[in-house]
Structure formats: C-alpha cells, structure tokens
Design a protein around this motif. Structure first.
Motif, mmCIF file in Angstrom:
data_model
loop_
_atom_site.group_PDB
_atom_site.id
_atom_site.type_symbol
_atom_site.label_atom_id
_atom_site.label_comp_id
_atom_site.label_asym_id
_atom_site.label_seq_id
_atom_site.Cartn_x
_atom_site.Cartn_y
_atom_site.Cartn_z
ATOM 1 N N HIS A 45 2.787 -20.230 31.616
ATOM 2 C CA HIS A 45 2.661 -19.061 30.729
ATOM 3 C C HIS A 45 1.195 -18.848 30.413
ATOM 4 N N PHE A 46 0.685 -17.642 30.655
ATOM 5 C CA PHE A 46 -0.739 -17.359 30.449
ATOM 6 C C PHE A 46 -1.139 -17.580 28.989
ATOM 7 N N ARG B 297 -3.845 -16.059 26.068
ATOM 8 C CA ARG B 297 -4.830 -15.070 25.682
ATOM 9 C C ARG B 297 -5.152 -15.294 24.201
ATOM 10 N N ASN C 127 -7.865 -14.596 21.077
ATOM 11 C CA ASN C 127 -8.968 -13.777 20.573
ATOM 12 C C ASN C 127 -9.868 -14.563 19.642
ATOM 13 N N ASP D 37 -5.113 -18.370 13.270
ATOM 14 C CA ASP D 37 -6.335 -18.644 14.043
ATOM 15 C C ASP D 37 -7.551 -18.027 13.344
ATOM 16 N N ILE E 44 -7.433 -11.110 15.206
ATOM 17 C CA ILE E 44 -6.554 -10.005 15.622
ATOM 18 C C ILE E 44 -5.417 -9.900 14.610
ATOM 19 N N ASN F 61 0.247 -21.168 23.078
ATOM 20 C CA ASN F 61 1.145 -20.012 23.053
ATOM 21 C C ASN F 61 1.675 -19.740 21.645
ATOM 22 N N ARG G 232 5.719 -17.940 16.307
ATOM 23 C CA ARG G 232 5.068 -16.720 16.783
ATOM 24 C C ARG G 232 6.058 -15.574 16.817
ATOM 25 N N GLY H 112 1.056 -7.416 24.795
ATOM 26 C CA GLY H 112 1.187 -8.780 24.281
ATOM 27 C C GLY H 112 0.550 -8.961 22.916
ATOM 28 N N SER I 169 2.511 -9.460 19.775
ATOM 29 C CA SER I 169 3.271 -10.704 19.617
ATOM 30 C C SER I 169 2.392 -11.778 18.983
ATOM 31 N N GLN I 170 2.186 -11.663 17.687
ATOM 32 C CA GLN I 170 1.248 -12.541 16.965
ATOM 33 C C GLN I 170 1.620 -14.017 17.103
ATOM 34 N N LYS I 171 0.617 -14.810 17.477
ATOM 35 C CA LYS I 171 0.814 -16.265 17.580
ATOM 36 C C LYS I 171 0.417 -16.924 16.261
ATOM 37 N N TYR J 69 -6.739 -1.503 22.246
ATOM 38 C CA TYR J 69 -5.341 -1.271 22.623
ATOM 39 C C TYR J 69 -4.970 0.209 22.502
HETATM 40 N N1 LIG Z 1 -2.767 -15.078 16.326
HETATM 41 C C1 LIG Z 1 -2.973 -14.519 17.530
HETATM 42 N N2 LIG Z 1 -1.955 -13.938 18.151
HETATM 43 C C2 LIG Z 1 -2.118 -13.384 19.374
HETATM 44 C C3 LIG Z 1 -3.376 -13.385 19.995
HETATM 45 C C4 LIG Z 1 -4.452 -14.019 19.321
HETATM 46 O O1 LIG Z 1 -5.580 -14.092 19.811
HETATM 47 N N3 LIG Z 1 -4.209 -14.577 18.090
HETATM 48 N N4 LIG Z 1 -3.520 -12.759 21.217
HETATM 49 C C5 LIG Z 1 -2.551 -11.705 21.512
HETATM 50 C C6 LIG Z 1 -2.627 -11.174 22.857
HETATM 51 S S1 LIG Z 1 -3.865 -10.055 23.146
HETATM 52 C C7 LIG Z 1 -1.692 -11.479 23.803
HETATM 53 S S2 LIG Z 1 -1.716 -10.737 25.326
HETATM 54 C C8 LIG Z 1 -0.632 -12.472 23.543
HETATM 55 C C9 LIG Z 1 -0.671 -13.559 24.594
HETATM 56 O O2 LIG Z 1 0.283 -14.544 24.356
HETATM 57 P P1 LIG Z 1 0.145 -15.954 25.072
HETATM 58 O O3 LIG Z 1 -1.258 -16.450 24.844
HETATM 59 O O4 LIG Z 1 1.178 -16.826 24.507
HETATM 60 O O5 LIG Z 1 0.374 -15.708 26.542
HETATM 61 O O6 LIG Z 1 -0.762 -13.060 22.266
HETATM 62 C C10 LIG Z 1 -1.134 -12.172 21.240
HETATM 63 N N5 LIG Z 1 -1.038 -12.840 19.967
#
Ligand SMILES: Nc1nc2c(c(=O)[nH]1)N[C@H]1C(S)=C(S)[C@@H](COP(=O)(O)O)O[C@H]1N2
Ligand SMILES: [Mo]
Length: 431
Positions: free
Chosen positions: A107-108, A110, A112, A212, A224, A253, A258, A266, A269-271, A293
């Motif tokens: 799983h990629f 990403r 910020n 983060d 973000i 991820n 999340r 993506g 979809s806040q992590k 975006y």
């Molecule tokens: N807290 C947080 N959520 C985030 C991000 C982040 O940098 N911080 N990056 C976002 C972006 S731009 C994308 S494309 C997806 C990527 O999810 P992944 O890293 O689990 O693949 O998470 C999103 N959620």
C-alpha cells in the motif's frame, strides 16, 4: 523503475541539516547529534527497519548506510519506490499491485508532514464536534462497542497519481502509476458516528484532523486538513478504520485510526485521525484552499496560467485502470499468447467494461471484468491476447464507467497535476 524526486545523496550534499529534517522529521533538527528523539527517531527507525540502540552517538547529517546502500526503505513495506522530496512518500510499481486485495506491504504512502511518535490505540481519542447536537470524544474500543464493525475493500488513489507524465511538468510528488491501492479495511461507518453525534441542519462540510506535525515544526499549523460535503460524508462506504487487511494498520498508513473515504482523492482519507469537526461552511483547512486538490472548471491548454478563482475542488476521481501483469518491458519467449490482467476503478461509480488493444488503439478486445468485492473496491480484469507475429507491441487498457465515461488517451493537463486517468500502456516484446 526509475527513482523520482531528489535522491538522498543530493539532499545530504546540499544541506545535511535540512536533509535530516526532510527525511526524518523536525525533531532531529537542528541538532540530531545526541538529541534524535520522538517522531524523528521513530521515522528513522521505521526507515531502517528497527530501533537504533546507539542513536545518541549518531552524528548529525550522517546518512545511515542502510539507506545509502539500498535507497530509502520503509519497514514492512515491500517493493515500494520511495520518492524522497518530502518525508516518506512511496509508490508501488504496477506489477507488484497484482493481488486482488492490496497487501499492506504494497500500500503506497503519502505523507504531507511528520507522523506522530505515539500511535498507541489504547489511549487514542477521536473527537467529533462542530455542527452537531451531541459532541463526543471516543476511544477506539468505544467505537468498536458502540457502532457496527464492518470490513470493506476500499480503493484509495492519490489525487496526484500520474503527475510524473505531465508535460509541462507540474510541481509536487512525481507519482507515476502506483499511488493507488485497494486494501481491506475494518472499521465503523463514518455515517453511523455522525448520526450518533446528531448532525445539525446547518451542517455543510466535514473537517478532518490528524496527529501528524507540519514540516515547519510550527505546532499551530496542520500539514493537511481536508473534508467532504455532508452528503458524501453520509455515504455508508466511508469508514473510520482501525485495521488494515485484518491486522493492525501500518504506521505509515495512519495507525491506529484513519478515515477511508473511497472514490475521492486520497487526501480526504485523513490518517492518524483525531478529530472530525462538522462545519457550516466549506472547510478551509490546510490544502483545502488556493489551488490544492483543485482543477480549473474548464479544459485548459498545457502550460496555461489559470486564475485562482477558476479552480474547483476535486470531488470523485475519474475512471481508470492499471495493467498489473505482465510487467511493462517483458520479453515473451516463444508464445504468441499472453494472459493479461489488472484492476479498474471509477470514483463514485462502478466500472462497466475494460477493453485492451495491441494495435495502438485501432481495435479493442473486451476483457473479463469481475464485479467489485463491494462498492468502492477496484474490479479485477483479465484477458487472453493473441499476437499475430513476433515483434514489439504495446498493450493499452481502457476502462469505461457505468455512465459511459472512458479513459482518454492523453492527459487532461491542469496546473497542479491532478487526475491523470489516461490509459495505461505497457511494452511487450514477443520473441
Ligand atoms: N494525517 C494525514 N492524513 C493524510 C495525509 C497526510 O499527510 N496526513 N495524506 C493524505 C493523502 S494526500 C493521501 S493520497 C492519503 C494516502 O494514504 P496512504 O499513505 O495510507 O496510502 O492519505 C491522506 N491522509
Ligand atoms: Mo494524495
């Protein structure tokens, strides 16, 4: 596969202190010597594949030899190509995305900002507030107890996936094809939680916050914070997830909690999710405003300058497909037949058809297309292709969504490099 962005040696040659900060996080800066700690140390350990008992002795600006020899690797990720112009951004080469459900290791990533040091699920709190009658703060075990727990395969694609192919170039992570994944997520429905919070009629938009830290180290800034219109938030396929593929979520991820808002960029979809705030206006958090975006509301010529006010927020992602077998560039020994396969997905829609061409688009062969495991999971396709003679071929894939929209051949260029859903082409040599 070629590495994009700045390589670790270039980063360290230019400015070792800044490189430390970019690669490992703000807490290593300015004096990594003896004081590497917190999030920076956690990030370094994740990249090196283990804790660093003698980290106090590590000189600042030293490139760990494990990184120097192998390039950046992320613990428990396998085969990902790291783009290192920002902390930990990594994509998966298409041929490693062949599984029907994307393994966590593929799983990629990403990011910020800098991931939090503490991802302990037992002390994690989620706050739900804003335009709601019953604001709540919930622990993860309370989420599990109070709401139905569901498992769904959900596709997440970065809005900038495919940016590397823009001409003129667009600034940002130079993703090629692999900033997309379709893992199985376990969680509770965002809509159930919002209903329990009793959303007011004044609600317009959600606002998502994570734990983060901003790259600048300024604690008042979010790396973000995006959101979605209330109607999208109420879709039953959005999850507040705590497991990935039936196991604890990968730290990069978004562990331990999340959002997964499939079908949209993506970034929705806040992590490391800590807060969902319901707002009475379109959310104006980090990367919601300006041109982030967003794409122009009309087609523009490549390289065009577009006034800011003409940009619109990206909502659903467009129809797209990816050939995951064979790997581009293969030589097929002694056979004119080839079994090709891959996946297709289409934002808020399903995919109706995938067609393949071996003659530069003159004729098309319909692939077998499976139904998704559930709405918002990508759909697997396969086809047996027969080549007329030996030689160089390109296989092109073109998906069509259930409204009849198809992938274009060329990129609909836009200034920030989003939404590249042009057809995937691979090279095959029939020997
Ligand atoms: N807290 C947080 N959520 C985030 C991000 C982040 O940098 N911080 N990056 C976002 C972006 S731009 C994308 S494309 C997806 C990527 O999810 P992944 O890293 O689990 O693949 O998470 C999103 N959620
Ligand atoms: Mo993204």
């Amino acid at each position: 596969m070629k590495r994009t962005g700045k390589d670790i040696f270039e980063l360290y040659a230019e400015n070792p202190d800044r490189a430390d900060r970019v690669v490992f996080g703000r807490e290593t800066y300015p004096d990594r010597r003896g004081f590497l700690k917190g999030a920076g140390l956690a990030t370094m350990a994740a990249l090196l594949g283990g804790a660093i008992p003698f980290h106090r002795n590590m000189p600042g600006g030293l490139i760990p030899v494990a990184l120097a020899e192998e390039g950046l690797r992320i613990e428990n990720k396998d085969g990902l190509v790291v783009l290192n112009d920002r902390p930990v951004n990594a994509e998966c080469p298409p041929h490693l995305l062949d599984d029907a459900v994307t393994p966590t290791a593929r799983h990629f990533v990403r990011n910020n900002g800098i991931p939090p040091a503490n991802m302990d699920p037992s002390s994690w709190n989620l706050q739900v507030d804003g335009e709601v009658n019953s604001p709540m703060t919930l622990r993860i075990d309370e989420l599990k107890r109070r709401f139905e727990v569901v498992k769904l395969q959900l596709t997440i694609e970065c809005g900038g996936n495919g940016r590397a192919f823009f001409d003129p170039k667009a600034k940002g992570n130079q993703w090629t094809l692999g900033a997309v994944a379709s893992s199985q997520w376990t969680g509770v429905r965002l809509s159930d939680v919002l209903k329990a919070a009793d959303v007011k009629s004044s609600a317009i938009y959600t606002a998502h916050y994570g734990a983060d830290a901003h790259l600048s180290g300024n604690p008042d800034k979010n790396p973000i914070s995006r959101g979605v219109p209330i109607a999208k938030a109420m879709n039953a396929y959005n999850l507040i997830a705590f497991e990935q593929n039936g196991a604890p979520m990968h730290s990069m991820n978004g562990a331990p909690l999340r959002l997964v808002v499939p079908g949209w960029p993506g970034s929705c979809s806040q992590k490391w999710l800590t807060r969902i705030r319901v707002r009475d206006q379109v959310h104006d958090g980090a990367k919601m405003t300006g041109t982030s975006y967003r794409v122009p509301g009309y087609p523009v010529a490549p390289g065009a300058k577009v006034p800011k006010e003409d940009f619109q927020i990206i909502e659903a992602m467009p129809v797209k497909s990816l050939i995951t077998y064979p790997e581009s560039g293969v030589t097929l020994p002694g056979s004119l037949m080839l079994d090709v396969r891959g996946h297709a997905w289409a934002g808020d829609h399903s995919v109706k058809a995938v067609d393949l061409s071996i003659d530069f688009g003159a004729t098309w062969t319909k692939a077998n297309l499976r139904k998704p495991a559930n709405p918002y999971a990508w759909q697997h396709f396969s086809a047996r292709l027969r080549f007329p003679t030996k030689g160089y071929y390109e296989i092109w894939a073109r998906a069509t969504d259930d409204t009849g929209k198809q992938q274009p051949f060329s990129i609909a260029w836009n200034p920030k490099g989003y939404l590249n859903n042009s057809m995937h082409r691979i090279a095959v040599n029939v020997a």
